[in-house]
Write a protein that holds these residues in place. Structure first.
Motif, mmCIF file in Angstrom:
data_model
loop_
_atom_site.group_PDB
_atom_site.id
_atom_site.type_symbol
_atom_site.label_atom_id
_atom_site.label_comp_id
_atom_site.label_asym_id
_atom_site.label_seq_id
_atom_site.Cartn_x
_atom_site.Cartn_y
_atom_site.Cartn_z
ATOM 1 N N ARG A 273 17.260 36.936 64.896
ATOM 2 C CA ARG A 273 16.739 38.272 64.643
ATOM 3 C C ARG A 273 16.232 38.440 63.215
ATOM 4 O O ARG A 273 15.308 39.183 62.952
ATOM 5 C CB ARG A 273 17.867 39.274 64.908
ATOM 6 N N HIS B 132 6.352 36.046 67.799
ATOM 7 C CA HIS B 132 7.449 36.825 67.217
ATOM 8 C C HIS B 132 7.115 37.248 65.780
ATOM 9 O O HIS B 132 7.280 38.420 65.413
ATOM 10 C CB HIS B 132 8.738 35.991 67.233
ATOM 11 N N GLU C 60 6.747 41.079 64.469
ATOM 12 C CA GLU C 60 7.834 41.603 63.644
ATOM 13 C C GLU C 60 7.514 41.688 62.152
ATOM 14 O O GLU C 60 8.188 42.403 61.424
ATOM 15 C CB GLU C 60 9.096 40.746 63.833
#
Length: 180
Positions: free
Chosen positions: A84, A116, A120
């Motif tokens: 994360r 990703h 992000e």
């Protein structure tokens, strides 16, 4: 330590070979003239590559943990997990990012990581990839690579000895190494 000879199905890499590959990759990136702001390596395989590149280019190093090779003693790709958070000393990745790993195998990890990162971390303006090995069956083409491996061999990297070494074995491991 003597290694078996490399074949179409197995590539055996010594520490010296591994270090020369990283140096050749660094030279290739340098000679391209592309300037970047941060190196982001994929852990675990890309940590050594990213560390050396970060030292040579004197830019910050970020680490993103990913994992997919957990099944069959690390020889079979399973579901991909992407951490994360990214470990980096200066904020979050932004600007031009060099994504470093040891190899592009199927390309699944690289494709999903790039997706990703773009979703992000919108402050990333450009991203290029650098790897030691590019396997022939990959669906992804790295921007920089040292060796293309059309036969897709299993790469036996020098640090794999540690995959089966456990703390209670260290004493005999060290004694064995000092004799050889």
């Amino acid at each position: 330590m003597n290694q078996p000879p490399s074949t179409d199905s197995d590539l055996w890499v010594s520490w010296d070979d591994y270090n020369r590959l990283i140096e050749r990759l660094a030279l290739q990136v340098y000679e391209s003239g592309w300037k970047f702001d941060v190196i982001l390596c994929l852990a675990r395989g890309g940590v050594r590559v990213g560390d050396v590149l970060s030292r040579i280019f004197d830019v910050p190093l970020g680490i993103l943990a990913t994992s997919s090779y957990r099944e069959a003693a690390g020889t079979k790709q399973g579901n991909l997990d992407i951490a994360r958070f990214i470990t980096i000393t200066r904020g979050a990745p932004q600007g031009k990012v060099l994504l470093a790993d040891d190899m592009v195998d199927s390309g699944l990890t690289f494709a999903k990581v790039c997706e990703h990162l773009r979703s992000e971390f919108p402050a990333i303006t450009e991203m290029r990839s650098a790897v030691l090995w590019w396997k022939g069956h990959s669906k992804v083409t790295p921007d920089y690579y040292v060796d293309k491996l059309p036969n897709n061999p299993w790469i036996h990297q020098p640090f794999e000895d540690y995959d089966s070494l456990r703390p209670h074995q260290l004493d005999s491991w060290i004694r064995k190494g000092s004799k050889g």
